[in-house]
Design a protein around this motif. Structure first.
Motif, PDB file in Angstrom:
ATOM      1  N   GLN A  66       0.827  -1.253  -0.039  1.00  0.00           N
ATOM      2  CA  GLN A  66      -0.092   0.020   0.084  1.00  0.00           C
ATOM      3  C   GLN A  66       0.746   1.171  -0.036  1.00  0.00           C
ATOM      4  OE1 GLN A  66      -3.406   0.398   0.162  1.00  0.00           O
ATOM      5  NE2 GLN A  66      -3.700   2.474   0.885  1.00  0.00           N
ATOM      6  N   TYR A  67       2.046   1.228   0.758  1.00  0.00           N
ATOM      7  CA  TYR A  67       2.801   2.470   0.830  1.00  0.00           C
ATOM      8  C   TYR A  67       3.762   2.736  -0.273  1.00  0.00           C
ATOM      9  CZ  TYR A  67       1.047   2.166   5.678  1.00  0.00           C
ATOM     10  OH  TYR A  67       0.128   2.127   6.913  1.00  0.00           O
ATOM     11  N   ASP A  68       4.033   1.797  -1.099  1.00  0.00           N
ATOM     12  CA  ASP A  68       4.924   1.931  -2.277  1.00  0.00           C
ATOM     13  C   ASP A  68       4.549   3.043  -3.053  1.00  0.00           C
ATOM     14  OD1 ASP A  68       5.961  -0.418  -0.848  1.00  0.00           O
ATOM     15  OD2 ASP A  68       6.212  -1.603  -2.689  1.00  0.00           O
ATOM     16  N   ASN A  69       5.683   3.983  -3.043  1.00  0.00           N
ATOM     17  CA  ASN A  69       5.460   4.965  -4.249  1.00  0.00           C
ATOM     18  C   ASN A  69       4.181   6.039  -3.733  1.00  0.00           C
ATOM     19  OD1 ASN A  69       7.294   4.605  -6.108  1.00  0.00           O
ATOM     20  ND2 ASN A  69       5.858   2.846  -6.845  1.00  0.00           N
ATOM     21  N   THR A  70       4.269   6.186  -2.210  1.00  0.00           N
ATOM     22  CA  THR A  70       3.200   6.962  -1.655  1.00  0.00           C
ATOM     23  C   THR A  70       4.034   8.225  -1.334  1.00  0.00           C
ATOM     24  OG1 THR A  70       3.354   6.271   0.471  1.00  0.00           O
ATOM     25  CG2 THR A  70       1.304   5.486  -1.131  1.00  0.00           C
ATOM     26  N   ILE A  71       3.807   9.372  -0.729  1.00  0.00           N
ATOM     27  CA  ILE A  71       4.585  10.563  -0.469  1.00  0.00           C
ATOM     28  C   ILE A  71       4.315  10.911   1.106  1.00  0.00           C
ATOM     29  CG2 ILE A  71       4.689  11.434  -2.789  1.00  0.00           C
ATOM     30  CD1 ILE A  71       2.722  13.350  -1.791  1.00  0.00           C
ATOM     31  N   PHE A  72       5.115  11.590   1.514  1.00  0.00           N
ATOM     32  CA  PHE A  72       5.072  12.293   2.765  1.00  0.00           C
ATOM     33  C   PHE A  72       4.208  13.697   2.340  1.00  0.00           C
ATOM     34  CE2 PHE A  72       8.404   9.568   4.743  1.00  0.00           C
ATOM     35  CZ  PHE A  72       7.589   9.107   5.991  1.00  0.00           C
ATOM     36  N   HIS A  73       2.979  13.670   2.368  1.00  0.00           N
ATOM     37  CA  HIS A  73       2.393  14.881   1.724  1.00  0.00           C
ATOM     38  C   HIS A  73       2.163  15.920   2.705  1.00  0.00           C
ATOM     39  CE1 HIS A  73      -0.609  12.533   4.128  1.00  0.00           C
ATOM     40  NE2 HIS A  73      -1.483  13.598   4.292  1.00  0.00           N
ATOM     41  N   ARG A  74       2.412  15.676   4.166  1.00  0.00           N
ATOM     42  CA  ARG A  74       1.943  16.807   5.250  1.00  0.00           C
ATOM     43  C   ARG A  74       3.437  16.900   5.942  1.00  0.00           C
ATOM     44  NH1 ARG A  74      -1.457  16.909  10.171  1.00  0.00           N
ATOM     45  NH2 ARG A  74      -1.740  19.067  10.689  1.00  0.00           N
ATOM     46  N   VAL A  75       3.879  18.205   6.044  1.00  0.00           N
ATOM     47  CA  VAL A  75       5.275  18.266   6.893  1.00  0.00           C
ATOM     48  C   VAL A  75       5.173  19.589   7.719  1.00  0.00           C
ATOM     49  CG1 VAL A  75       7.698  18.803   6.129  1.00  0.00           C
ATOM     50  CG2 VAL A  75       6.802  16.863   5.274  1.00  0.00           C
ATOM     51  N   ILE A  76       5.300  19.499   8.801  1.00  0.00           N
ATOM     52  CA  ILE A  76       5.130  20.556   9.708  1.00  0.00           C
ATOM     53  C   ILE A  76       6.654  20.721  10.539  1.00  0.00           C
ATOM     54  CG2 ILE A  76       4.291  21.921  11.405  1.00  0.00           C
ATOM     55  CD1 ILE A  76       1.462  20.718  10.375  1.00  0.00           C
ATOM     56  N   SER A  77       7.555  21.557  10.242  1.00  0.00           N
ATOM     57  CA  SER A  77       8.969  21.761  11.154  1.00  0.00           C
ATOM     58  C   SER A  77       8.425  21.789  12.536  1.00  0.00           C
ATOM     59  CB  SER A  77       9.817  23.002  10.373  1.00  0.00           C
ATOM     60  OG  SER A  77      10.920  22.989  11.003  1.00  0.00           O
ATOM     61  N   GLY A  78       9.484  21.242  13.167  1.00  0.00           N
ATOM     62  CA  GLY A  78       9.091  21.084  14.737  1.00  0.00           C
ATOM     63  C   GLY A  78       7.979  20.387  15.189  1.00  0.00           C
ATOM     64  N   PHE A  79       7.234  19.716  14.201  1.00  0.00           N
ATOM     65  CA  PHE A  79       6.067  18.892  14.790  1.00  0.00           C
ATOM     66  C   PHE A  79       5.960  17.715  14.467  1.00  0.00           C
ATOM     67  CE2 PHE A  79       1.164  18.381  14.128  1.00  0.00           C
ATOM     68  CZ  PHE A  79       0.931  18.193  15.379  1.00  0.00           C
ATOM     69  N   GLY A  84       1.815   8.276   3.638  1.00  0.00           N
ATOM     70  CA  GLY A  84       1.378   6.714   3.751  1.00  0.00           C
ATOM     71  C   GLY A  84      -0.314   6.795   3.085  1.00  0.00           C
ATOM     72  N   GLY A  85      -0.610   8.061   2.653  1.00  0.00           N
ATOM     73  CA  GLY A  85      -1.926   8.087   1.925  1.00  0.00           C
ATOM     74  C   GLY A  85      -2.079   8.408   0.632  1.00  0.00           C
ATOM     75  N   PHE A  86      -1.268   9.122   0.031  1.00  0.00           N
ATOM     76  CA  PHE A  86      -1.043   9.708  -1.115  1.00  0.00           C
ATOM     77  C   PHE A  86      -0.321   9.639  -2.073  1.00  0.00           C
ATOM     78  CE2 PHE A  86      -3.903  12.412   1.681  1.00  0.00           C
ATOM     79  CZ  PHE A  86      -4.868  12.968   0.944  1.00  0.00           C
ATOM     80  N   THR A  87      -0.699   9.284  -3.388  1.00  0.00           N
ATOM     81  CA  THR A  87       0.313   9.232  -4.541  1.00  0.00           C
ATOM     82  C   THR A  87       1.064  10.430  -4.737  1.00  0.00           C
ATOM     83  OG1 THR A  87      -0.970   9.577  -6.259  1.00  0.00           O
ATOM     84  CG2 THR A  87      -1.376   7.520  -5.570  1.00  0.00           C
ATOM     85  N   LYS A  88       2.139  10.325  -5.650  1.00  0.00           N
ATOM     86  CA  LYS A  88       2.533  11.372  -6.025  1.00  0.00           C
ATOM     87  C   LYS A  88       2.062  12.546  -6.718  1.00  0.00           C
ATOM     88  CE  LYS A  88       5.897   8.536  -7.833  1.00  0.00           C
ATOM     89  NZ  LYS A  88       7.042   7.940  -8.624  1.00  0.00           N
ATOM     90  N   ASP A  89       0.780  12.156  -7.269  1.00  0.00           N
ATOM     91  CA  ASP A  89       0.078  13.211  -8.058  1.00  0.00           C
ATOM     92  C   ASP A  89      -1.097  13.551  -7.000  1.00  0.00           C
ATOM     93  OD1 ASP A  89       1.089  12.630 -10.389  1.00  0.00           O
ATOM     94  OD2 ASP A  89       0.052  10.827 -10.569  1.00  0.00           O
ATOM     95  N   LEU A  90      -0.942  13.282  -5.489  1.00  0.00           N
ATOM     96  CA  LEU A  90      -1.874  13.782  -4.571  1.00  0.00           C
ATOM     97  C   LEU A  90      -3.262  13.131  -4.694  1.00  0.00           C
ATOM     98  CD1 LEU A  90      -0.799  17.337  -3.932  1.00  0.00           C
ATOM     99  CD2 LEU A  90      -0.317  15.556  -2.391  1.00  0.00           C
TER     100      LEU A  90
END
Length: 196
Positions: A66-79, A84-90
């Protein structure tokens, strides 16, 4: 030997065997997964003793790729970093049914802890997860209510925290999506746990 003596011996033997089995289960090595990204590799030890439902769910998604070729779609510095939920095309990937929230397992959202992402419904976690880059005590379980359930921690980074931190510092757009795509190329179960 009386019947009572035999019963007593048998009960003692069963109790000793039961204790031995539970001790060996507690000392069995915890599973470790390897998260390969285009920015480096992260090893995560999964706490199947404290979060059995969550770990079994996560490992089933790993097995299903399921996780292959998904992305880290939400990144918050210091958090935290979430993926694991979205493809590269969101495009959001379909998932299985939500699982029980095991946030009351005593594990905390400390730096390097991996936990299940969810919606406002405490019992809504499916496939998405996040890795803490701070001690996020506000995400921990406090009580069995909508407000107090918290987010279920189910493991910790044992190698590659430098990669997690590097991802967490990437510039993002207003929706917290990194401007540079961070691809989870694969997540695989390691044969032998490794710690460094």
């Amino acid at each position: 030997m009386s019947l009572n003596s035999i019963k007593h011996l048998l009960l003692s033997a069963v109790a000793a065997l039961s204790l031995s089995l539970s001790i060996s289960a507690m000392s069995a090595p915890l599973p470790v997964v390897e998260i390969k990204t285009n920015m480096g590799t992260i090893l995560v030890e999964l706490n199947s003793q404290r979060a059995p439902v969550t770990v079994a769910n996560f490992l089933q998604y790993v097995k299903d790729k399921q996780y292959d070729n998904t992305i880290f779609h939400r990144v918050i510095s210091g958090f935290m970093i979430q993926g694991g939920g979205f493809t590269k095309d969101l495009v959001e990937k379909p998932t299985r049914s939500p699982i029980k929230n095991e946030a009351d397992n005593g594990l905390t959202n400390s730096i390097g802890a991996i936990a299940m992402a969810r919606t406002g419904d405490p019992q809504s976690a499916t496939a998405q997860f996040y890795i803490n880059v701070a001690n996020n005590v506000s995400l921990d379980y406090t009580e069995a209510s909508d407000r107090g359930w918290g987010y279920a921690v189910f493991g910790k980074v044992v190698q590659g925290m430098d990669v997690v931190l590097k991802i967490s510092k990437l510039p993002t757009d207003p929706s917290d999506t990194p401007l540079q795509t961070v691809v989870i190329q694969s997540i695989t179960l390691k044969d032998t746990p490794e710690k460094k």
